[in-house]
Design an enzyme around this catalytic site. Structure first.
Site, PDB file in Angstrom:
ATOM      1  N   CYS A  47     -35.754 -36.830   4.801  1.00 58.13           N
ATOM      2  CA  CYS A  47     -36.773 -36.176   5.616  1.00 58.13           C
ATOM      3  C   CYS A  47     -38.066 -36.983   5.538  1.00 58.13           C
ATOM      4  O   CYS A  47     -38.537 -37.305   4.446  1.00 58.13           O
ATOM      5  CB  CYS A  47     -37.002 -34.764   5.101  1.00 58.13           C
ATOM      6  SG  CYS A  47     -38.336 -33.900   5.944  1.00 58.13           S
ATOM      7  N   CYS A  50     -40.743 -34.665   3.588  1.00 58.06           N
ATOM      8  CA  CYS A  50     -40.716 -34.298   2.169  1.00 58.06           C
ATOM      9  C   CYS A  50     -39.766 -35.145   1.338  1.00 58.06           C
ATOM     10  O   CYS A  50     -39.716 -35.001   0.122  1.00 58.06           O
ATOM     11  CB  CYS A  50     -40.353 -32.824   2.014  1.00 58.06           C
ATOM     12  SG  CYS A  50     -38.620 -32.474   2.375  1.00 58.06           S
ATOM     13  N   CYS A  96     -35.333 -29.118   8.342  1.00 54.52           N
ATOM     14  CA  CYS A  96     -35.187 -29.504   6.940  1.00 54.52           C
ATOM     15  C   CYS A  96     -35.253 -28.240   6.099  1.00 54.52           C
ATOM     16  O   CYS A  96     -36.196 -27.455   6.214  1.00 54.52           O
ATOM     17  CB  CYS A  96     -36.310 -30.458   6.544  1.00 54.52           C
ATOM     18  SG  CYS A  96     -36.353 -30.802   4.774  1.00 54.52           S
ATOM     19  N   CYS A  99     -38.594 -28.343   3.617  1.00 52.53           N
ATOM     20  CA  CYS A  99     -39.981 -28.223   4.079  1.00 52.53           C
ATOM     21  C   CYS A  99     -40.102 -27.515   5.418  1.00 52.53           C
ATOM     22  O   CYS A  99     -41.210 -27.288   5.898  1.00 52.53           O
ATOM     23  CB  CYS A  99     -40.660 -29.594   4.126  1.00 52.53           C
ATOM     24  SG  CYS A  99     -40.133 -30.649   5.490  1.00 52.53           S
ATOM     25  N   CYS A 119     -28.241 -34.110  16.668  1.00 54.01           N
ATOM     26  CA  CYS A 119     -29.061 -35.013  17.467  1.00 54.01           C
ATOM     27  C   CYS A 119     -30.473 -34.946  16.887  1.00 54.01           C
ATOM     28  O   CYS A 119     -31.171 -33.954  17.057  1.00 54.01           O
ATOM     29  CB  CYS A 119     -29.019 -34.514  18.909  1.00 54.01           C
ATOM     30  SG  CYS A 119     -29.899 -35.560  20.051  1.00 54.01           S
TER      31      CYS A 119
HETATM   32 ZN   LIG Z   1     -38.355 -31.955   4.689  1.00 55.43          ZN
END
Ligand SMILES: [Zn+2]
Length: 130
Positions: A47, A50, A96, A99, A119
């Site tokens: 990510c 984070c 995510c 976060c 996607c």
């Molecule tokens: Zn994240």
């Protein structure tokens, strides 16, 4: 997994304007422009907000849709999925799990065995070689 909570000002400081637009404002980068659209190197996609491990490079495939596509998340718990009815469509949004950042959408037209196409915006990802 602990949810990472930050203020809008903190996110703005840590992210590039494009990362902020995608991750925190659910933006979508223009197709075929993303940094990772045609990257097929081994490693892990984390990510961009984070650093959580989201997708393995093994799961990445060329869907031709203009954005990085994955057949499955790194772990079942790495991403959250929510129904998204914006823009007059019913889609499944991918976030995510750590976060809450917006990553992209998942569609039921991917390759076997999952049949799924995650996607994902390049701006939401950070590739780590290895
Ligand atoms: Zn994240």
């Amino acid at each position: 997994m602990t949810k990472i909570e930050k203020t809008e000002a903190e996110w703005r400081q840590e992210l590039t304007p494009e990362q902020f637009r995608v991750l925190r404002e659910k933006g979508t980068e223009a197709p075929f422009t993303g940094e990772y659209d045609h990257v097929f190197e081994p490693g892990t996609y984390r990510c961009a907000g984070c650093g959580a491990e989201l997708f393995a490079a093994d799961a990445k495939y060329d869907s031709g849709c203009g954005w990085p596509a994955f057949s499955a998340p790194a772990e079942g718990t790495a991403v959250d999925e929510e129904v998204d009815t914006s823009h007059g469509m019913i889609r499944t949004e991918v976030l995510c799990a750590a976060c809450g950042g917006h990553l992209g959408h998942v569609f039921p037209d991917g390759p076997a065995p999952t049949g799924l196409r995650y996607c994902i915006n390049s701006a939401a990802l950070q590739h780590q070689k290895g």
